[in-house]
Design a protein around this motif. Structure first.
Motif, PDB file in Angstrom:
ATOM      1  N   LYS A 122      76.299  29.676  18.721  1.00 27.77           N
ATOM      2  CA  LYS A 122      75.907  28.471  17.981  1.00 27.77           C
ATOM      3  C   LYS A 122      74.732  28.761  17.053  1.00 27.77           C
ATOM      4  O   LYS A 122      74.659  28.241  15.940  1.00 27.77           O
ATOM      5  CB  LYS A 122      75.551  27.350  18.954  1.00 27.77           C
ATOM      6  CG  LYS A 122      76.745  26.732  19.662  1.00 27.77           C
ATOM      7  CD  LYS A 122      76.317  25.605  20.595  1.00 27.77           C
ATOM      8  CE  LYS A 122      77.512  24.990  21.307  1.00 27.77           C
ATOM      9  NZ  LYS A 122      77.114  23.909  22.241  1.00 27.77           N
ATOM     10  N   GLN A 123      73.821  29.627  17.508  1.00 25.17           N
ATOM     11  CA  GLN A 123      72.681  29.995  16.668  1.00 25.17           C
ATOM     12  C   GLN A 123      73.146  30.782  15.444  1.00 25.17           C
ATOM     13  O   GLN A 123      72.654  30.563  14.334  1.00 25.17           O
ATOM     14  CB  GLN A 123      71.679  30.826  17.485  1.00 25.17           C
ATOM     15  CG  GLN A 123      70.960  30.030  18.570  1.00 25.17           C
ATOM     16  CD  GLN A 123      70.098  30.914  19.462  1.00 25.17           C
ATOM     17  OE1 GLN A 123      70.302  32.125  19.538  1.00 25.17           O
ATOM     18  NE2 GLN A 123      69.138  30.314  20.139  1.00 25.17           N
ATOM     19  N   VAL A 124      74.092  31.692  15.651  1.00 24.73           N
ATOM     20  CA  VAL A 124      74.648  32.472  14.544  1.00 24.73           C
ATOM     21  C   VAL A 124      75.375  31.529  13.573  1.00 24.73           C
ATOM     22  O   VAL A 124      75.209  31.625  12.350  1.00 24.73           O
ATOM     23  CB  VAL A 124      75.616  33.560  15.054  1.00 24.73           C
ATOM     24  CG1 VAL A 124      76.366  34.206  13.886  1.00 24.73           C
ATOM     25  CG2 VAL A 124      74.863  34.619  15.850  1.00 24.73           C
ATOM     26  N   LEU A 125      76.160  30.613  14.112  1.00 22.04           N
ATOM     27  CA  LEU A 125      76.903  29.671  13.282  1.00 22.04           C
ATOM     28  C   LEU A 125      75.949  28.791  12.473  1.00 22.04           C
ATOM     29  O   LEU A 125      76.186  28.532  11.286  1.00 22.04           O
ATOM     30  CB  LEU A 125      77.812  28.817  14.163  1.00 22.04           C
ATOM     31  CG  LEU A 125      78.781  27.860  13.447  1.00 22.04           C
ATOM     32  CD1 LEU A 125      79.670  28.614  12.464  1.00 22.04           C
ATOM     33  CD2 LEU A 125      79.641  27.128  14.486  1.00 22.04           C
ATOM     34  N   GLN A 126      74.870  28.339  13.104  1.00 21.41           N
ATOM     35  CA  GLN A 126      73.873  27.531  12.397  1.00 21.41           C
ATOM     36  C   GLN A 126      73.273  28.320  11.232  1.00 21.41           C
ATOM     37  O   GLN A 126      73.059  27.788  10.129  1.00 21.41           O
ATOM     38  CB  GLN A 126      72.764  27.094  13.358  1.00 21.41           C
ATOM     39  CG  GLN A 126      71.633  26.301  12.694  1.00 21.41           C
ATOM     40  CD  GLN A 126      72.094  24.967  12.169  1.00 21.41           C
ATOM     41  OE1 GLN A 126      72.428  24.079  12.945  1.00 21.41           O
ATOM     42  NE2 GLN A 126      72.119  24.802  10.839  1.00 21.41           N
ATOM     43  N   SER A 127      73.024  29.588  11.461  1.00 23.37           N
ATOM     44  CA  SER A 127      72.456  30.428  10.415  1.00 23.37           C
ATOM     45  C   SER A 127      73.431  30.590   9.250  1.00 23.37           C
ATOM     46  O   SER A 127      73.027  30.600   8.082  1.00 23.37           O
ATOM     47  CB  SER A 127      72.080  31.792  10.993  1.00 23.37           C
ATOM     48  OG  SER A 127      71.239  32.511  10.126  1.00 23.37           O
ATOM     49  N   LEU A 128      74.726  30.688   9.558  1.00 21.24           N
ATOM     50  CA  LEU A 128      75.745  30.761   8.504  1.00 21.24           C
ATOM     51  C   LEU A 128      75.792  29.455   7.719  1.00 21.24           C
ATOM     52  O   LEU A 128      75.897  29.453   6.488  1.00 21.24           O
ATOM     53  CB  LEU A 128      77.122  31.054   9.108  1.00 21.24           C
ATOM     54  CG  LEU A 128      77.337  32.412   9.755  1.00 21.24           C
ATOM     55  CD1 LEU A 128      78.764  32.517  10.285  1.00 21.24           C
ATOM     56  CD2 LEU A 128      77.057  33.540   8.767  1.00 21.24           C
ATOM     57  N   VAL A 129      75.720  28.331   8.436  1.00 20.64           N
ATOM     58  CA  VAL A 129      75.706  27.010   7.793  1.00 20.64           C
ATOM     59  C   VAL A 129      74.506  26.891   6.863  1.00 20.64           C
ATOM     60  O   VAL A 129      74.589  26.280   5.792  1.00 20.64           O
ATOM     61  CB  VAL A 129      75.688  25.882   8.858  1.00 20.64           C
ATOM     62  CG1 VAL A 129      75.397  24.532   8.215  1.00 20.64           C
ATOM     63  CG2 VAL A 129      77.018  25.829   9.606  1.00 20.64           C
ATOM     64  N   ASP A 130      73.390  27.504   7.243  1.00 19.03           N
ATOM     65  CA  ASP A 130      72.171  27.471   6.424  1.00 19.03           C
ATOM     66  C   ASP A 130      72.291  28.346   5.178  1.00 19.03           C
ATOM     67  O   ASP A 130      71.385  28.379   4.353  1.00 19.03           O
ATOM     68  CB  ASP A 130      70.966  27.937   7.250  1.00 19.03           C
ATOM     69  CG  ASP A 130      70.595  26.930   8.343  1.00 19.03           C
ATOM     70  OD1 ASP A 130      70.998  25.756   8.232  1.00 19.03           O
ATOM     71  OD2 ASP A 130      69.915  27.340   9.307  1.00 19.03           O
ATOM     72  N   GLY A 131      73.425  29.072   5.069  1.00 18.86           N
ATOM     73  CA  GLY A 131      73.665  29.878   3.872  1.00 18.86           C
ATOM     74  C   GLY A 131      73.202  31.313   3.974  1.00 18.86           C
ATOM     75  O   GLY A 131      73.152  32.028   2.971  1.00 18.86           O
ATOM     76  N   ASN A 132      72.883  31.784   5.179  1.00 20.85           N
ATOM     77  CA  ASN A 132      72.373  33.146   5.343  1.00 20.85           C
ATOM     78  C   ASN A 132      73.483  34.184   5.349  1.00 20.85           C
ATOM     79  O   ASN A 132      74.590  33.931   5.843  1.00 20.85           O
ATOM     80  CB  ASN A 132      71.580  33.253   6.648  1.00 20.85           C
ATOM     81  CG  ASN A 132      70.280  32.468   6.586  1.00 20.85           C
ATOM     82  OD1 ASN A 132      69.690  32.323   5.531  1.00 20.85           O
ATOM     83  ND2 ASN A 132      69.845  31.955   7.732  1.00 20.85           N
ATOM     84  N   SER A 133      73.191  35.351   4.824  1.00 21.27           N
ATOM     85  CA  SER A 133      74.108  36.487   4.885  1.00 21.27           C
ATOM     86  C   SER A 133      74.042  37.112   6.277  1.00 21.27           C
ATOM     87  O   SER A 133      73.150  36.778   7.072  1.00 21.27           O
ATOM     88  CB  SER A 133      73.714  37.529   3.844  1.00 21.27           C
ATOM     89  OG  SER A 133      72.438  38.075   4.172  1.00 21.27           O
ATOM     90  N   TYR A 134      74.961  38.028   6.571  1.00 20.62           N
ATOM     91  CA  TYR A 134      74.939  38.716   7.864  1.00 20.62           C
ATOM     92  C   TYR A 134      73.595  39.404   8.084  1.00 20.62           C
ATOM     93  O   TYR A 134      73.030  39.360   9.175  1.00 20.62           O
ATOM     94  CB  TYR A 134      76.064  39.764   7.946  1.00 20.62           C
ATOM     95  CG  TYR A 134      77.460  39.202   8.055  1.00 20.62           C
ATOM     96  CD1 TYR A 134      77.716  37.844   7.893  1.00 20.62           C
ATOM     97  CD2 TYR A 134      78.545  40.042   8.326  1.00 20.62           C
ATOM     98  CE1 TYR A 134      78.992  37.339   7.985  1.00 20.62           C
ATOM     99  CE2 TYR A 134      79.834  39.545   8.426  1.00 20.62           C
ATOM    100  CZ  TYR A 134      80.050  38.198   8.250  1.00 20.62           C
ATOM    101  OH  TYR A 134      81.322  37.699   8.346  1.00 20.62           O
ATOM    102  N   LYS A 135      73.080  40.054   7.011  1.00 19.90           N
ATOM    103  CA  LYS A 135      71.801  40.766   7.115  1.00 19.90           C
ATOM    104  C   LYS A 135      70.665  39.795   7.433  1.00 19.90           C
ATOM    105  O   LYS A 135      69.789  40.083   8.263  1.00 19.90           O
ATOM    106  CB  LYS A 135      71.525  41.502   5.806  1.00 19.90           C
ATOM    107  CG  LYS A 135      70.283  42.374   5.840  1.00 19.90           C
ATOM    108  CD  LYS A 135      70.131  43.140   4.526  1.00 19.90           C
ATOM    109  CE  LYS A 135      68.893  44.033   4.555  1.00 19.90           C
ATOM    110  NZ  LYS A 135      68.757  44.793   3.279  1.00 19.90           N
ATOM    111  N   MET A 136      70.702  38.620   6.788  1.00 22.61           N
ATOM    112  CA  MET A 136      69.660  37.624   7.024  1.00 22.61           C
ATOM    113  C   MET A 136      69.763  37.033   8.429  1.00 22.61           C
ATOM    114  O   MET A 136      68.749  36.744   9.074  1.00 22.61           O
ATOM    115  CB  MET A 136      69.757  36.514   5.969  1.00 22.61           C
ATOM    116  CG  MET A 136      69.395  36.981   4.562  1.00 22.61           C
ATOM    117  SD  MET A 136      69.898  35.803   3.272  1.00 22.61           S
ATOM    118  CE  MET A 136      68.763  34.452   3.603  1.00 22.61           C
ATOM    119  N   VAL A 137      71.008  36.848   8.912  1.00 20.56           N
ATOM    120  CA  VAL A 137      71.203  36.366  10.286  1.00 20.56           C
ATOM    121  C   VAL A 137      70.586  37.355  11.260  1.00 20.56           C
ATOM    122  O   VAL A 137      69.873  36.972  12.195  1.00 20.56           O
ATOM    123  CB  VAL A 137      72.707  36.179  10.602  1.00 20.56           C
ATOM    124  CG1 VAL A 137      72.891  35.807  12.072  1.00 20.56           C
ATOM    125  CG2 VAL A 137      73.315  35.094   9.721  1.00 20.56           C
TER     126      VAL A 137
END
Length: 210
Positions: free
Chosen positions: A155-170
């Motif tokens: 869920k934390q990873v998914l939230q980070s994707l929703v926030d527009g982050n790239s894999y590197k930023m996640v």
């Protein structure tokens, strides 16, 4: 340059839109057609940024075309441009993934503004349509979020994707390796039954997973 693809069976309307858009700085008309039966292939070939889609067309309606386009081109911006302002068409267009809903009586200057807004990630609607949408959602009971059995970390990873982050930023945000991020994302895709980041983000927002 914003590339536009438009579908409208009314010849006069179609020609007027082509003339307007072709003579507006920053716009390019990729194609104009009187039905949307070949829209999926047209988009693959012509690579538009924004599609203007009428609803009442022969053969395949704009709502049916919208559903087919979304299944193959989840990221293209699609604006419904129609005379219909009834609840049923508005609701179906939103349900099938329209980026915005505009009426044909929209002024040329406002239409240009709305297209730019859609290209920038907005969801433009005429004021009367926006009012309808608010009333529709106000009358709906909030649905329970489906249980996809996502772990807290997922869920934390998914939230980070929703926030527009790239894999590197996640990875940097969560202090984990890129490989670990990829592993979490593979698991998320499998559990959500999706195949891309955009689909995962859309489902997360629609089903209120984050």
């Amino acid at each position: 340059m914003i590339r536009i693809l438009l579908y409208d069976d009314a010849k006069e309307m179609r020609e007027t839109l082509v003339l307007l858009l072709s003579n507006t700085d920053g716009f390019e008309v990729a194609g104009a057609f009187d039905n949307c039966e070949t829209a999926v292939d047209d988009i693959s070939t012509l690579k538009p940024d924004v599609v203007l889609l009428d609803i009442d067309m022969p053969g395949m309606t704009g709502i049916e075309g919208l559903a087919k386009i979304r299944s193959q081109h989840p990221d293209v911006k699609i604006l419904m441009l129609t005379v219909f302002d009834d609840n049923k068409n508005v609701f179906e267009a939103i349900r099938q993934g329209a980026s915005g809903y505009l009426l044909k009586k929209t002024s040329p200057a406002k239409l240009i503004e709305f297209i730019r807004e859609a290209q920038d990630g907005g969801a433009p609607m005429n004021a009367s349509i926006a009012t309808q949408v608010l009333k529709m959602f106000a009358g709906m009971q909030p649905a329970a979020s489906p249980d996809y059995s996502l772990s807290q970390r997922e869920k934390q990873v998914l939230q980070s994707l929703v926030d527009g982050n790239s894999y590197k930023m996640v990875a940097a945000e969560m202090n984990i390796s890129i490989d670990t991020v990829r592993s979490h994302i593979r698991s998320i895709y499998e559990k959500l039954h999706v195949n891309s980041k955009s689909e995962a983000v859309a489902k997360a927002l629609r089903d209120r997973l984050v």
